[in-house]
Design a protein around this motif. Structure first.
Motif, short mmCIF file in Angstrom:
data_model
loop_
_atom_site.label_atom_id
_atom_site.label_comp_id
_atom_site.label_asym_id
_atom_site.label_seq_id
_atom_site.Cartn_x
_atom_site.Cartn_y
_atom_site.Cartn_z
N ILE A 128 50.17 55.63 34.04
CA ILE A 128 49.84 56.59 32.99
C ILE A 128 49.36 57.89 33.62
CG2 ILE A 128 48.51 56.95 30.88
CD1 ILE A 128 48.02 53.86 30.92
N VAL A 129 49.87 59.02 33.14
CA VAL A 129 49.55 60.32 33.75
C VAL A 129 49.33 61.39 32.69
CG1 VAL A 129 50.94 59.78 35.78
CG2 VAL A 129 51.98 61.04 33.88
N SER A 130 48.81 62.52 33.14
CA SER A 130 48.84 63.75 32.36
C SER A 130 49.93 64.63 32.96
CB SER A 130 47.50 64.48 32.43
OG SER A 130 46.47 63.72 31.86
N ARG A 131 50.65 65.39 32.11
CA ARG A 131 51.76 66.19 32.57
C ARG A 131 51.61 67.64 32.09
NH1 ARG A 131 57.39 63.49 31.31
NH2 ARG A 131 57.94 64.89 33.05
N ALA A 132 52.02 68.58 32.94
CA ALA A 132 51.96 70.00 32.59
C ALA A 132 52.98 70.74 33.45
CB ALA A 132 50.56 70.55 32.82
N SER A 133 53.13 72.05 33.19
CA SER A 133 54.09 72.84 33.96
C SER A 133 53.67 72.98 35.42
CB SER A 133 54.24 74.22 33.33
OG SER A 133 52.99 74.90 33.30
N THR A 134 52.38 72.76 35.69
CA THR A 134 51.87 72.87 37.06
C THR A 134 51.79 71.52 37.77
OG1 THR A 134 49.62 72.72 36.16
CG2 THR A 134 50.50 74.93 36.54
N SER A 135 52.23 70.45 37.12
CA SER A 135 52.16 69.11 37.72
C SER A 135 53.20 68.95 38.81
CB SER A 135 52.37 68.04 36.64
OG SER A 135 51.34 68.08 35.68
N GLY A 136 52.85 68.16 39.81
CA GLY A 136 53.73 67.95 40.94
C GLY A 136 54.39 66.59 40.96
N GLN A 137 54.75 66.15 42.16
CA GLN A 137 55.45 64.89 42.35
C GLN A 137 54.55 63.85 43.02
OE1 GLN A 137 58.51 66.94 44.63
NE2 GLN A 137 60.05 66.16 43.21
N ALA A 138 54.93 62.59 42.85
CA ALA A 138 54.18 61.50 43.48
C ALA A 138 55.15 60.44 43.97
CB ALA A 138 53.19 60.89 42.49
N TYR A 139 54.84 59.83 45.12
CA TYR A 139 55.57 58.67 45.59
C TYR A 139 54.95 57.43 44.98
CZ TYR A 139 57.04 61.91 49.32
OH TYR A 139 57.54 62.98 50.03
N ILE A 140 55.77 56.47 44.60
CA ILE A 140 55.28 55.22 44.06
C ILE A 140 55.65 54.08 45.01
CG2 ILE A 140 55.48 53.55 42.18
CD1 ILE A 140 55.82 55.81 40.25
N TYR A 141 54.63 53.32 45.39
CA TYR A 141 54.82 52.16 46.24
C TYR A 141 54.44 50.91 45.47
CZ TYR A 141 54.99 55.26 50.34
OH TYR A 141 55.33 56.24 51.25
N VAL A 142 55.23 49.86 45.58
CA VAL A 142 54.93 48.57 44.97
C VAL A 142 54.88 47.52 46.07
CG1 VAL A 142 55.68 46.80 43.35
CG2 VAL A 142 55.98 49.21 42.77
N ASP A 143 53.74 46.88 46.20
CA ASP A 143 53.54 45.84 47.22
C ASP A 143 53.93 46.34 48.61
OD1 ASP A 143 52.71 44.18 45.16
OD2 ASP A 143 54.70 43.35 44.85
N GLY A 144 53.55 47.59 48.89
CA GLY A 144 53.75 48.16 50.21
C GLY A 144 55.09 48.81 50.45
N THR A 145 56.00 48.77 49.48
CA THR A 145 57.33 49.35 49.64
C THR A 145 57.50 50.55 48.72
OG1 THR A 145 58.29 47.20 50.22
CG2 THR A 145 59.81 48.90 49.49
N LYS A 146 57.96 51.67 49.28
CA LYS A 146 58.21 52.85 48.46
C LYS A 146 59.42 52.59 47.57
CE LYS A 146 59.34 57.78 48.81
NZ LYS A 146 59.65 58.89 49.75
N VAL A 147 59.26 52.77 46.25
CA VAL A 147 60.33 52.46 45.31
C VAL A 147 60.95 53.68 44.65
CG1 VAL A 147 59.51 50.12 44.86
CG2 VAL A 147 58.67 52.01 43.44
N THR A 148 60.17 54.77 44.54
CA THR A 148 60.73 55.95 43.88
C THR A 148 59.80 57.15 44.06
OG1 THR A 148 61.74 56.75 41.82
CG2 THR A 148 59.64 55.63 41.61
N THR A 149 60.31 58.32 43.68
CA THR A 149 59.51 59.54 43.59
C THR A 149 59.54 60.00 42.13
OG1 THR A 149 60.11 60.20 45.84
CG2 THR A 149 59.21 61.91 44.41
N VAL A 150 58.39 60.26 41.56
CA VAL A 150 58.29 60.65 40.15
C VAL A 150 57.80 62.09 40.06
CG1 VAL A 150 57.13 60.19 37.96
CG2 VAL A 150 57.83 58.29 39.40
N ASP A 151 58.45 62.88 39.22
CA ASP A 151 58.06 64.27 38.99
C ASP A 151 57.31 64.35 37.66
OD1 ASP A 151 57.83 67.04 38.73
OD2 ASP A 151 59.81 67.40 39.59
#
Length: 198
Positions: A128-151
């Motif tokens: 769950i996040v807050s979003r705005a025009s100034t929001s950036g990106q985040a890497y998501i890791y599940v159980d130690g493995t990078k699964v995606t990048t979310v903007d």
């Protein structure tokens, strides 16, 4: 049942109920009896609805065939909202208070490499996040493995958004880790917790 993207509130989290139904002649309809009533055509196999966090909700369906025969199925599921007090954090994070955030607060970071992680037991999770025009990106890791990048960037400001979900076939312990990318010109990532289904 699994979590889905959408707006999360203190009284409802977005979920999708899915099913498989077949008949040796022809299905007529599928009816939901709980937690609310709904009727679906024979080709429908999913129901986007909501569930109350912190309580065990009954989800019940009944299938009707063309001859009037019926069969039913039900399951109890408990969605939970887990906020940042139950996290491991590295780097710089700022505590932000406000009525727009779940529980009245969220955490924000603009530091590349800063991380926040939750360890939970469940079969489905949503970040769950807050979003705005100034929001950036985040890497998501599940159980130690990078699964995606979310903007997180959005042309309009949005709060309590389940932006990413993952579901497993059974309930088990998992770790969800969020890492700030540090996107040029808009590095900020604001997290408002996770929701899980046990």
């Amino acid at each position: 049942m699994q979590l889905r993207t959408g707006t999360v509130t203190s009284t409802a989290v977005p979920v999708t109920v899915t099913w498989k139904a077949a008949d040796n002649a022809a299905l007529a309809k599928v009816m939901a009896a709980s937690p609310s009533s709904a009727t679906f055509g024979p080709a429908v196999t999913s129901w986007p609805t909501g569930a109350k966090p912190g309580s065990s909700d009954l989800f019940a369906l009944k299938v009707y065939d063309a001859a009037g025969n019926t069969a039913g199925a039900s399951v109890y599921r408990t969605p939970n909202i887990i906020q940042e007090t139950s996290t491991t954090r590295t780097g710089t994070w700022t505590h932000r208070s406000g009525t727009s955030h779940l529980g009245g607060y969220s955490y924000s970071s603009s530091s590349a490499g800063a991380s926040i992680s939750w360890t939970f037991t469940g079969r489905s999770v949503a970040w769950i996040v807050s979003r705005a025009s100034t929001s950036g990106q985040a890497y998501i890791y599940v159980d130690g493995t990078k699964v995606t990048t979310v903007d997180l960037k959005s042309s309009t400001t949005l709060y309590r958004q389940a932006i990413w979900t993952k579901t497993w076939s059974s309930s088990a312990q998992h770790t969800l880790k969020i890492v700030v990318v540090g996107t040029s010109g808009r590095p900020a990532v604001t997290t408002d917790g996770i929701t899980t289904i046990g």
